[in-house]
Motif scaffolding. Sequence first.
Motif, PDB file in Angstrom:
ATOM      1  N   UNK A   1       0.633  -1.218   0.374  1.00 14.80           N
ATOM      2  CA  UNK A   1       0.120  -0.069  -0.033  1.00 14.80           C
ATOM      3  C   UNK A   1       0.546   1.463  -0.157  1.00 14.80           C
TER       4      UNK A   1
ATOM      5  N   UNK B   1       3.035   1.825  -3.095  1.00 11.57           N
ATOM      6  CA  UNK B   1       1.730   2.173  -4.186  1.00 11.57           C
ATOM      7  C   UNK B   1       1.734   3.507  -4.448  1.00 11.57           C
ATOM      8  N   UNK B   2       1.603   4.252  -2.904  1.00  9.58           N
ATOM      9  CA  UNK B   2       1.272   5.138  -2.157  1.00  9.58           C
ATOM     10  C   UNK B   2       2.226   6.074  -2.834  1.00  9.58           C
TER      11      UNK B   2
ATOM     12  N   UNK C   1       4.544   5.623  -4.825  1.00 15.04           N
ATOM     13  CA  UNK C   1       5.550   5.783  -6.495  1.00 15.04           C
ATOM     14  C   UNK C   1       6.764   4.917  -6.881  1.00 15.04           C
TER      15      UNK C   1
ATOM     16  N   UNK D   1      -3.546  -3.219  -3.743  1.00 17.88           N
ATOM     17  CA  UNK D   1      -2.119  -3.306  -4.537  1.00 17.88           C
ATOM     18  C   UNK D   1      -1.735  -3.715  -4.920  1.00 17.88           C
TER      19      UNK D   1
ATOM     20  N   UNK E   1      -1.673  -5.031  -8.837  1.00 15.44           N
ATOM     21  CA  UNK E   1      -1.483  -3.921 -10.022  1.00 15.44           C
ATOM     22  C   UNK E   1      -0.289  -3.729  -9.736  1.00 15.44           C
TER      23      UNK E   1
ATOM     24  N   UNK F   1      10.631  10.482  -3.588  1.00 15.97           N
ATOM     25  CA  UNK F   1       9.741  11.049  -3.668  1.00 15.97           C
ATOM     26  C   UNK F   1      10.533  12.532  -3.943  1.00 15.97           C
TER      27      UNK F   1
ATOM     28  N   UNK G   1       2.447  13.435  -0.603  1.00 16.18           N
ATOM     29  CA  UNK G   1       1.908  13.563  -2.189  1.00 16.18           C
ATOM     30  C   UNK G   1       2.323  12.510  -2.213  1.00 16.18           C
ATOM     31  N   UNK G   2       0.862  12.114  -3.151  1.00 15.25           N
ATOM     32  CA  UNK G   2       0.281  10.383  -3.604  1.00 15.25           C
ATOM     33  C   UNK G   2       0.467  10.374  -4.788  1.00 15.25           C
ATOM     34  N   UNK G   3       0.459   9.019  -4.900  1.00  9.56           N
ATOM     35  CA  UNK G   3       0.761   9.007  -6.912  1.00  9.56           C
ATOM     36  C   UNK G   3      -0.326   8.636  -7.669  1.00  9.56           C
ATOM     37  N   UNK G   4      -0.673   8.701  -8.410  1.00  5.66           N
ATOM     38  CA  UNK G   4      -1.547   9.192  -9.223  1.00  5.66           C
ATOM     39  C   UNK G   4      -2.820   7.121  -9.293  1.00  5.66           C
ATOM     40  N   UNK G   5      -3.628   7.948  -8.564  1.00  2.44           N
ATOM     41  CA  UNK G   5      -5.115   6.484  -8.692  1.00  2.44           C
ATOM     42  C   UNK G   5      -4.354   5.720  -7.278  1.00  2.44           C
ATOM     43  N   UNK G   6      -4.509   6.130  -5.981  1.00  2.00           N
ATOM     44  CA  UNK G   6      -3.639   5.676  -4.964  1.00  2.00           C
ATOM     45  C   UNK G   6      -4.848   6.005  -3.915  1.00  2.00           C
ATOM     46  N   UNK G   7      -5.270   5.915  -3.181  1.00  2.00           N
ATOM     47  CA  UNK G   7      -6.234   6.629  -2.129  1.00  2.00           C
ATOM     48  C   UNK G   7      -4.687   6.896  -0.524  1.00  2.00           C
ATOM     49  N   UNK G   8      -5.707   7.580   0.133  1.00  2.00           N
ATOM     50  CA  UNK G   8      -4.448   8.053   1.245  1.00  2.00           C
ATOM     51  C   UNK G   8      -3.721   7.260   1.635  1.00  2.00           C
ATOM     52  N   UNK G   9      -2.499   7.632   3.180  1.00  2.00           N
ATOM     53  CA  UNK G   9      -2.074   6.452   3.307  1.00  2.00           C
ATOM     54  C   UNK G   9      -2.851   5.894   5.053  1.00  2.00           C
ATOM     55  N   UNK G  10      -2.161   5.260   5.322  1.00  2.00           N
ATOM     56  CA  UNK G  10      -2.995   4.291   6.708  1.00  2.00           C
ATOM     57  C   UNK G  10      -2.717   6.069   7.717  1.00  2.00           C
TER      58      UNK G  10
END
Lengths: 273, 273
Positions: free
Chosen positions: A131, A134-135, A137, A162, A165, A262, B240-249
């Motif tokens: 997770x 993926x978040x 990059x 994740x 994918x 990142x 910043x989050x990667x595109x298409x991902x949700x927030x982190x825990x």
Amino acid sequence: MRFVIDDPTDPRLDDIRDLKHADKSGEGFVFGEGPLCVERLLASRFPVRCIIGFEAKLDTFLANHDVGDIPVYQVTRQTLGEVTGFDMHRGLVAAADRAEAWTVDEVLEGARTLAIMEGVGDHENIGSLFRNAAGMDVDGILLGSGAADPLYRRSVRVSMGHVLRLPWARFDGGFTTWQRGLEKLREQGFRLVSLTPHPDAVHIADALEGADKVALLVGAEGPGLTEHAMRATDVRARIPMAEGTDSLNVATSAAIAFYERQRSHRFREVDTA
Amino acid sequence: MRFVIDDPTDPRLDDIRDLKHADKSGEGFVFGEGPLCVERLLASRFPVRCIIGFEAKLDTFLANHDVGDIPVYQVTRQTLGEVTGFDMHRGLVAAADRAEAWTVDEVLEGARTLAIMEGVGDHENIGSLFRNAAGMDVDGILLGSGAADPLYRRSVRVSMGHVLRLPWARFDGGFTTWQRGLEKLREQGFRLVSLTPHPDAVHIADALEGADKVALLVGAEGPGLTEHAMRATDVRARIPMAEGTDSLNVATSAAIAFYERQRSHRFREVDTA
């Protein structure tokens, strides 16, 4: 095709039978639970066998997703509970066959940031690590010996799907030995960075600075990376810890390292803009 | 004083009776499980009532810790299982009375970095957040309305016992209202930073830069911080989050923000050295 099934012994529900006790992901299945994971399973390389859920959950899901000719089985909460062995309150689950895993070459294709897990055996930690990767990059994940199965039901769930994918592959066995594998990554221009709480290691920000390609190695919570693995890397990096505290959870440490990676990109881009 | 107890009905074991079903931390007790948490419980402000464990676990623990006149009860694995209702494989547990919690003023005393949880209701997330805060030099934690009890058994365990040593207090009720509380922090020189995945928020590194004192607000996983709380802060910050991902825990997001805070100190110190 949508079918209403009332009989918990109906063989069309066998994929999820006794799911609580038998983790059937060991039998070649992969499960997505809840709308997000079912959606990601449908978009994945794993061929979906069936979708099972409560009436209202299916109505909502099917209104927003084209599932083609995948059979859909509508059941009540009680029936689902009897079949799986627990109260599956999410009310939506899909079962898929395991497709061939990604190859190491597929994982490496175009990758600039990789995570390598040496021996992370805990399914929740594996899921969290995916997770977080993926978040932030990360392009792919390589699993060394001792790393648990990312397609285990709990891992899929904790990863928010994740693992379905983000490309990943086993790094030993078919490919080559662990050490030769790392050597190959180095030849391809990866800086190999071990993550360790050891106070002699360099700050993670310094360890990552200026690297074009990075492969970040993490070990199991508790023992961490083996000395053997760390010796094969270019640099040992640490996240500074407050006095009197222990190391962080492995997925959290990795998240911080991914963030730092990142971040270094971002500020490089800002600097050269 | 060490006593061997064979009878699972012995009233001296009542503190941990049926621990699986009744979380007795709601009854005014605090539990430490395993050597690390028992050690931290002994060192805490919570008065330890008794220590219970297997023979070998007690031998090791008592060889390294002076427990004064706290009663020690030696039991077998079977007896402990019968009393608590589950197989407590760690084989060492201590029960303590809840002492008075820290006051808000005690938490603020000398603090430069605070975390404020608005509505984190999940005991595992609370525990992880304390572990991460302790590991990265956060000075104290304030809990808004809706935040669950950090002394719940599961929270203690997941925090690695840090809920027993890192000062924390409820931020509403006795102290003042939420909004006035934040105002008081601002008057004391804290920069109030909301953590949110919203893309319009500023990068967390920019949000923290140059701040002498920081109070970082986090909300429950899922809904996040309320608009109400965010409005009362100085800046909204994002990882910043990667595109298409949700927030982190939530605990992972907080860990990254704590890391960034610690990092900004470090590099400031390096710069001015």
